[in-house]
Motif scaffolding. Sequence first.
Motif, PDB file in Angstrom:
ATOM      1  N   SER A  61      26.172  37.881  96.574  1.00  0.00           N
ATOM      2  CA  SER A  61      26.687  38.953  95.719  1.00  0.00           C
ATOM      3  C   SER A  61      26.087  38.956  94.313  1.00  0.00           C
ATOM      4  N   VAL A  62      25.282  37.959  93.974  1.00  0.00           N
ATOM      5  CA  VAL A  62      24.768  37.818  92.605  1.00  0.00           C
ATOM      6  C   VAL A  62      23.765  38.922  92.287  1.00  0.00           C
ATOM      7  N   GLU A  63      24.055  39.665  91.211  1.00  0.00           N
ATOM      8  CA  GLU A  63      23.157  40.698  90.696  1.00  0.00           C
ATOM      9  C   GLU A  63      22.888  40.381  89.224  1.00  0.00           C
ATOM     10  N   TRP A  64      21.638  40.078  88.886  1.00  0.00           N
ATOM     11  CA  TRP A  64      21.274  39.717  87.522  1.00  0.00           C
ATOM     12  C   TRP A  64      20.378  40.803  86.949  1.00  0.00           C
ATOM     13  N   ASP A  65      20.798  41.399  85.824  1.00  0.00           N
ATOM     14  CA  ASP A  65      19.996  42.399  85.129  1.00  0.00           C
ATOM     15  C   ASP A  65      19.548  41.784  83.808  1.00  0.00           C
ATOM     16  N   ALA A  66      18.289  41.330  83.778  1.00  0.00           N
ATOM     17  CA  ALA A  66      17.768  40.629  82.593  1.00  0.00           C
ATOM     18  C   ALA A  66      17.648  41.546  81.385  1.00  0.00           C
ATOM     19  N   GLU A  67      17.394  42.833  81.610  1.00  0.00           N
ATOM     20  CA  GLU A  67      17.270  43.769  80.487  1.00  0.00           C
ATOM     21  C   GLU A  67      18.596  43.962  79.763  1.00  0.00           C
ATOM     22  N   LYS A  68      19.662  44.113  80.525  1.00  0.00           N
ATOM     23  CA  LYS A  68      20.996  44.305  79.934  1.00  0.00           C
ATOM     24  C   LYS A  68      21.696  42.980  79.642  1.00  0.00           C
ATOM     25  N   ILE A  69      21.105  41.886  80.117  1.00  0.00           N
ATOM     26  CA  ILE A  69      21.735  40.560  80.067  1.00  0.00           C
ATOM     27  C   ILE A  69      23.140  40.668  80.672  1.00  0.00           C
ATOM     28  N   GLU A  70      23.166  41.176  81.894  1.00  0.00           N
ATOM     29  CA  GLU A  70      24.425  41.404  82.607  1.00  0.00           C
ATOM     30  C   GLU A  70      24.373  40.727  83.964  1.00  0.00           C
ATOM     31  N   LEU A  71      25.435  40.029  84.288  1.00  0.00           N
ATOM     32  CA  LEU A  71      25.544  39.305  85.539  1.00  0.00           C
ATOM     33  C   LEU A  71      26.761  39.815  86.298  1.00  0.00           C
ATOM     34  N   LYS A  72      26.559  40.184  87.548  1.00  0.00           N
ATOM     35  CA  LYS A  72      27.660  40.593  88.425  1.00  0.00           C
ATOM     36  C   LYS A  72      27.628  39.684  89.644  1.00  0.00           C
ATOM     37  N   PHE A  73      28.796  39.234  90.057  1.00  0.00           N
ATOM     38  CA  PHE A  73      28.887  38.366  91.229  1.00  0.00           C
ATOM     39  C   PHE A  73      30.327  38.343  91.727  1.00  0.00           C
ATOM     40  N   LYS A  74      30.529  37.712  92.864  1.00  0.00           N
ATOM     41  CA  LYS A  74      31.870  37.558  93.428  1.00  0.00           C
ATOM     42  C   LYS A  74      32.166  36.078  93.600  1.00  0.00           C
ATOM     43  N   ILE A  75      33.443  35.746  93.435  1.00  0.00           N
ATOM     44  CA  ILE A  75      33.911  34.406  93.762  1.00  0.00           C
ATOM     45  C   ILE A  75      34.947  34.548  94.862  1.00  0.00           C
ATOM     46  N   TYR A  76      35.160  33.472  95.607  1.00  0.00           N
ATOM     47  CA  TYR A  76      36.099  33.528  96.727  1.00  0.00           C
ATOM     48  C   TYR A  76      36.747  32.176  96.950  1.00  0.00           C
ATOM     49  N   GLU A  77      37.803  32.204  97.746  1.00  0.00           N
ATOM     50  CA  GLU A  77      38.411  30.993  98.282  1.00  0.00           C
ATOM     51  C   GLU A  77      38.292  31.121  99.791  1.00  0.00           C
ATOM     52  N   GLU A  78      38.106  30.020 100.482  1.00  0.00           N
ATOM     53  CA  GLU A  78      37.923  30.046 101.932  1.00  0.00           C
ATOM     54  C   GLU A  78      39.045  30.831 102.614  1.00  0.00           C
ATOM     55  N   GLY A  79      38.648  31.802 103.415  1.00  0.00           N
ATOM     56  CA  GLY A  79      39.609  32.567 104.199  1.00  0.00           C
ATOM     57  C   GLY A  79      40.435  33.556 103.406  1.00  0.00           C
TER      58      GLY A  79
END
Length: 148
Positions: A61-79
């Motif tokens: 899910s990691v999306e890194w935009d170096a121009e905007k210095i913006e990081l999008k991602f997801k975290i989860y717990e098992e199940g």
Amino acid sequence: MSKNKKIIFGLMISAIAIMIMFFSTMPTAGSKEIPMDEVVQNYGTYKDDYIMTQGLLDQDSVEWDAEKIELKFKIYEEGKETLQIRYEGVKPDNFSKDVIVIVEGFIGENGVFEAEKVQTKCPSKYEGEDIENYDSEMHKEMYKDSKE
């Protein structure tokens, strides 16, 4: 008022002012640690609160935009469900599969967590080995144990 009383009164006011400044500059002093599944299920409840939560990184899910210095991602717990994170800042170096990510910030209107601070727990630190020998299953077990 005597000279000694004035000095003591002035020192007390100064000490109180320093304590207020110290605690007001620490955002984590006012944060609530909320389990990730509770944040996902009841995000409206915490809309105006500065909160801290943690989960395992979903590497896909990691999306890194170096121009905007913006990081999008997801975290989860098992199940369980995932939590979408948006962070404006430098991407941590050790963003790898199933690393534990600790985020602090606010829940947005749309349920996306607007992180002001992102930290990772380095898996090599817990396994005593290099990152190349990282065992994600062992790390997941350690994460489960830390939640109990």
